[in-house]
Design a protein around this motif. Structure first.
Motif, PDB file in Angstrom:
ATOM      1  N   MET A   1       0.860  -1.139   0.069  1.00 40.84           N
ATOM      2  CA  MET A   1      -0.048   0.122  -0.226  1.00 40.84           C
ATOM      3  C   MET A   1       0.901   1.300  -0.025  1.00 40.84           C
ATOM      4  O   MET A   1       2.092   1.135   0.656  1.00 40.84           O
ATOM      5  CB  MET A   1      -0.751   0.057   1.344  1.00 40.84           C
ATOM      6  CG  MET A   1      -1.870  -1.253   1.360  1.00 40.84           C
ATOM      7  SD  MET A   1      -3.159  -1.211   0.203  1.00 40.84           S
ATOM      8  CE  MET A   1      -4.112   0.286   0.491  1.00 40.84           C
ATOM      9  N   LEU A   2       0.332   2.300  -0.749  1.00 40.01           N
ATOM     10  CA  LEU A   2       1.024   3.782  -0.355  1.00 40.01           C
ATOM     11  C   LEU A   2       0.184   4.705   0.168  1.00 40.01           C
ATOM     12  O   LEU A   2      -0.990   4.705  -0.269  1.00 40.01           O
ATOM     13  CB  LEU A   2       1.273   4.291  -2.143  1.00 40.01           C
ATOM     14  CG  LEU A   2       1.996   5.275  -2.036  1.00 40.01           C
ATOM     15  CD1 LEU A   2       3.247   5.691  -1.620  1.00 40.01           C
ATOM     16  CD2 LEU A   2       1.880   5.951  -3.823  1.00 40.01           C
ATOM     17  N   VAL A   3       0.705   5.514   1.023  1.00 39.39           N
ATOM     18  CA  VAL A   3      -0.121   6.324   1.774  1.00 39.39           C
ATOM     19  C   VAL A   3       0.796   7.588   1.929  1.00 39.39           C
ATOM     20  O   VAL A   3       2.066   7.625   1.737  1.00 39.39           O
ATOM     21  CB  VAL A   3       0.021   6.209   3.244  1.00 39.39           C
ATOM     22  CG1 VAL A   3      -0.804   7.101   4.085  1.00 39.39           C
ATOM     23  CG2 VAL A   3      -0.871   4.654   3.311  1.00 39.39           C
ATOM     24  N   THR A   4      -0.167   8.717   1.160  1.00 36.05           N
ATOM     25  CA  THR A   4       0.781  10.025   0.995  1.00 36.05           C
ATOM     26  C   THR A   4      -0.028  11.087   1.649  1.00 36.05           C
ATOM     27  O   THR A   4      -1.274  11.292   1.446  1.00 36.05           O
ATOM     28  CB  THR A   4       0.976  10.332  -0.532  1.00 36.05           C
ATOM     29  OG1 THR A   4      -0.245  10.446  -1.197  1.00 36.05           O
ATOM     30  CG2 THR A   4       1.758   9.300  -0.980  1.00 36.05           C
ATOM     31  N   ASP A   5       0.762  12.081   2.231  1.00 37.06           N
ATOM     32  CA  ASP A   5       0.218  13.316   2.536  1.00 37.06           C
ATOM     33  C   ASP A   5       1.140  14.398   2.894  1.00 37.06           C
ATOM     34  O   ASP A   5       2.479  14.162   2.595  1.00 37.06           O
ATOM     35  CB  ASP A   5      -0.947  12.992   3.878  1.00 37.06           C
ATOM     36  CG  ASP A   5      -0.062  12.521   5.183  1.00 37.06           C
ATOM     37  OD1 ASP A   5       1.113  12.779   5.210  1.00 37.06           O
ATOM     38  OD2 ASP A   5      -0.741  12.533   6.365  1.00 37.06           O
ATOM     39  N   ALA A   6       0.904  15.368   3.598  1.00 38.82           N
ATOM     40  CA  ALA A   6       1.972  16.481   3.951  1.00 38.82           C
ATOM     41  C   ALA A   6       1.462  16.758   5.278  1.00 38.82           C
ATOM     42  O   ALA A   6       0.374  16.533   6.001  1.00 38.82           O
ATOM     43  CB  ALA A   6       1.656  17.679   2.970  1.00 38.82           C
ATOM     44  N   VAL A   7       2.641  17.648   6.107  1.00 43.29           N
ATOM     45  CA  VAL A   7       2.460  18.071   7.426  1.00 43.29           C
ATOM     46  C   VAL A   7       1.252  18.982   7.529  1.00 43.29           C
ATOM     47  O   VAL A   7       1.107  19.845   6.409  1.00 43.29           O
ATOM     48  CB  VAL A   7       3.848  18.619   7.924  1.00 43.29           C
ATOM     49  CG1 VAL A   7       4.537  17.426   7.891  1.00 43.29           C
ATOM     50  CG2 VAL A   7       4.231  19.516   7.319  1.00 43.29           C
ATOM     51  N   PRO A   8       0.675  19.291   8.407  1.00 44.48           N
ATOM     52  CA  PRO A   8      -0.319  20.287   8.797  1.00 44.48           C
ATOM     53  C   PRO A   8       0.049  21.893   8.166  1.00 44.48           C
ATOM     54  O   PRO A   8       1.426  22.066   8.646  1.00 44.48           O
ATOM     55  CB  PRO A   8      -0.880  20.275  10.258  1.00 44.48           C
ATOM     56  CG  PRO A   8      -0.269  18.974  10.669  1.00 44.48           C
ATOM     57  CD  PRO A   8       0.902  18.610   9.855  1.00 44.48           C
ATOM     58  N   GLY A   9      -0.727  22.405   7.376  1.00 48.51           N
ATOM     59  CA  GLY A   9      -0.182  23.891   7.088  1.00 48.51           C
ATOM     60  C   GLY A   9       0.532  23.642   5.616  1.00 48.51           C
ATOM     61  O   GLY A   9       0.818  24.816   5.164  1.00 48.51           O
ATOM     62  N   ALA A  10       1.186  22.729   5.209  1.00 51.18           N
ATOM     63  CA  ALA A  10       1.977  22.673   4.198  1.00 51.18           C
ATOM     64  C   ALA A  10       1.347  22.411   2.959  1.00 51.18           C
ATOM     65  O   ALA A  10       0.328  21.719   2.906  1.00 51.18           O
ATOM     66  CB  ALA A  10       3.146  21.646   4.399  1.00 51.18           C
ATOM     67  N   GLU A  11       1.701  22.943   1.762  1.00 54.35           N
ATOM     68  CA  GLU A  11       0.973  22.645   0.504  1.00 54.35           C
ATOM     69  C   GLU A  11       1.795  22.418  -0.411  1.00 54.35           C
ATOM     70  O   GLU A  11       2.824  23.188  -0.709  1.00 54.35           O
ATOM     71  CB  GLU A  11       0.089  23.759   0.057  1.00 54.35           C
ATOM     72  CG  GLU A  11      -0.449  23.583  -1.368  1.00 54.35           C
ATOM     73  CD  GLU A  11      -1.208  24.720  -1.643  1.00 54.35           C
ATOM     74  OE1 GLU A  11      -2.190  24.604  -2.086  1.00 54.35           O
ATOM     75  OE2 GLU A  11      -0.678  25.779  -1.976  1.00 54.35           O
ATOM     76  N   MET A  12       2.184  21.246  -1.060  1.00 53.49           N
ATOM     77  CA  MET A  12       3.075  20.943  -2.146  1.00 53.49           C
ATOM     78  C   MET A  12       2.422  20.740  -3.435  1.00 53.49           C
ATOM     79  O   MET A  12       1.231  20.035  -3.614  1.00 53.49           O
ATOM     80  CB  MET A  12       4.043  19.459  -1.928  1.00 53.49           C
ATOM     81  CG  MET A  12       4.868  19.822  -0.938  1.00 53.49           C
ATOM     82  SD  MET A  12       4.406  20.330   0.789  1.00 53.49           S
ATOM     83  CE  MET A  12       5.892  20.099   1.645  1.00 53.49           C
ATOM     84  N   LEU A  13       3.101  21.382  -4.615  1.00 48.70           N
ATOM     85  CA  LEU A  13       2.328  21.398  -5.845  1.00 48.70           C
ATOM     86  C   LEU A  13       3.175  20.448  -6.847  1.00 48.70           C
ATOM     87  O   LEU A  13       4.383  20.482  -6.760  1.00 48.70           O
ATOM     88  CB  LEU A  13       2.175  22.623  -6.378  1.00 48.70           C
ATOM     89  CG  LEU A  13       1.360  23.823  -5.556  1.00 48.70           C
ATOM     90  CD1 LEU A  13       1.440  25.305  -6.134  1.00 48.70           C
ATOM     91  CD2 LEU A  13      -0.064  23.523  -5.380  1.00 48.70           C
ATOM     92  N   GLY A  14       2.405  19.902  -7.793  1.00 43.22           N
ATOM     93  CA  GLY A  14       3.283  19.176  -8.943  1.00 43.22           C
ATOM     94  C   GLY A  14       3.970  18.184  -8.281  1.00 43.22           C
ATOM     95  O   GLY A  14       5.326  18.039  -8.501  1.00 43.22           O
ATOM     96  N   VAL A  15       3.512  17.275  -7.492  1.00 42.54           N
ATOM     97  CA  VAL A  15       4.278  16.311  -6.356  1.00 42.54           C
ATOM     98  C   VAL A  15       4.460  14.956  -7.478  1.00 42.54           C
ATOM     99  O   VAL A  15       3.417  14.433  -8.191  1.00 42.54           O
ATOM    100  CB  VAL A  15       3.518  15.920  -5.487  1.00 42.54           C
ATOM    101  CG1 VAL A  15       4.245  14.715  -4.545  1.00 42.54           C
ATOM    102  CG2 VAL A  15       3.464  16.989  -4.579  1.00 42.54           C
ATOM    103  N   GLU A  16       5.710  14.341  -7.573  1.00 42.68           N
ATOM    104  CA  GLU A  16       5.982  13.274  -8.400  1.00 42.68           C
ATOM    105  C   GLU A  16       6.910  12.275  -7.505  1.00 42.68           C
ATOM    106  O   GLU A  16       7.642  12.753  -6.879  1.00 42.68           O
ATOM    107  CB  GLU A  16       6.758  13.601  -9.676  1.00 42.68           C
ATOM    108  CG  GLU A  16       5.761  14.425 -10.531  1.00 42.68           C
ATOM    109  CD  GLU A  16       6.561  14.744 -11.768  1.00 42.68           C
ATOM    110  OE1 GLU A  16       6.217  14.627 -12.921  1.00 42.68           O
ATOM    111  OE2 GLU A  16       7.617  15.770 -11.659  1.00 42.68           O
TER     112      GLU A  16
END
Length: 143
Positions: A1-16
């Motif tokens: 399984m693959l789980v992805t997210d970001a830390v609170p308050g962060a925004e990442m664009l164009g993720v690869e």
């Protein structure tokens, strides 16, 4: 399984996400924040030796008419991190999966200055999943 997210308050664009053997991403997301966490099947049959995670300052897609499989994101790369994966997962976790079953979850949490990596074992628990043997940079099991 693959789980992805970001830390609170962060925004990442164009993720690869890339594994060590491929020039095409096995996972891409135009915008990754904590609340749009994704949990999905990992596209490969094996745990990757390492994963390279890249994000940009734009989520605009740059297409390749000759080969749409090579589409990427426009803009400047603002995050580029390579994380060892297979070598960090203890052998006892893999032995536990072989003996009792379950799915290994590879968890990646992006933050402005890097990528956190964790793992756990997901097993059916009579209508809800049970998560065991968490490890890595963060120990969250419930999402």
């Amino acid at each position: 399984m693959l789980v992805t997210d970001a830390v609170p308050g962060a925004e990442m664009l164009g993720v690869e996400f890339f594994d060590q053997n491929d020039t095409r991403p096995f996972y891409a997301k135009s915008r990754l924040v904590q609340r749009n966490r994704e949990i999905m099947a990992y596209p490969g049959g094996r745990v990757p030796e390492q994963v390279r995670v890249v994000w940009h300052d734009s989520n605009k897609i740059v297409g390749r008419p000759d080969n749409p499989r090579l589409d990427t994101y426009a803009g400047r790369v603002v995050g580029d991190y390579t994380i060892p994966v297979a070598s960090r997962i203890p052998d006892e976790v893999l032995r536990e999966i072989r003996s009792r079953g379950g799915a290994l979850r590879l968890k990646f949490r992006l933050k402005p200055d890097g990528v956190l990596f964790g793992w756990d074992i997901e097993r059916p628990g009579g209508g809800i999943s049970i998560f065991e043997m968490p490890g890595g940079d963060f120990l969250d099991t419930r999402y």
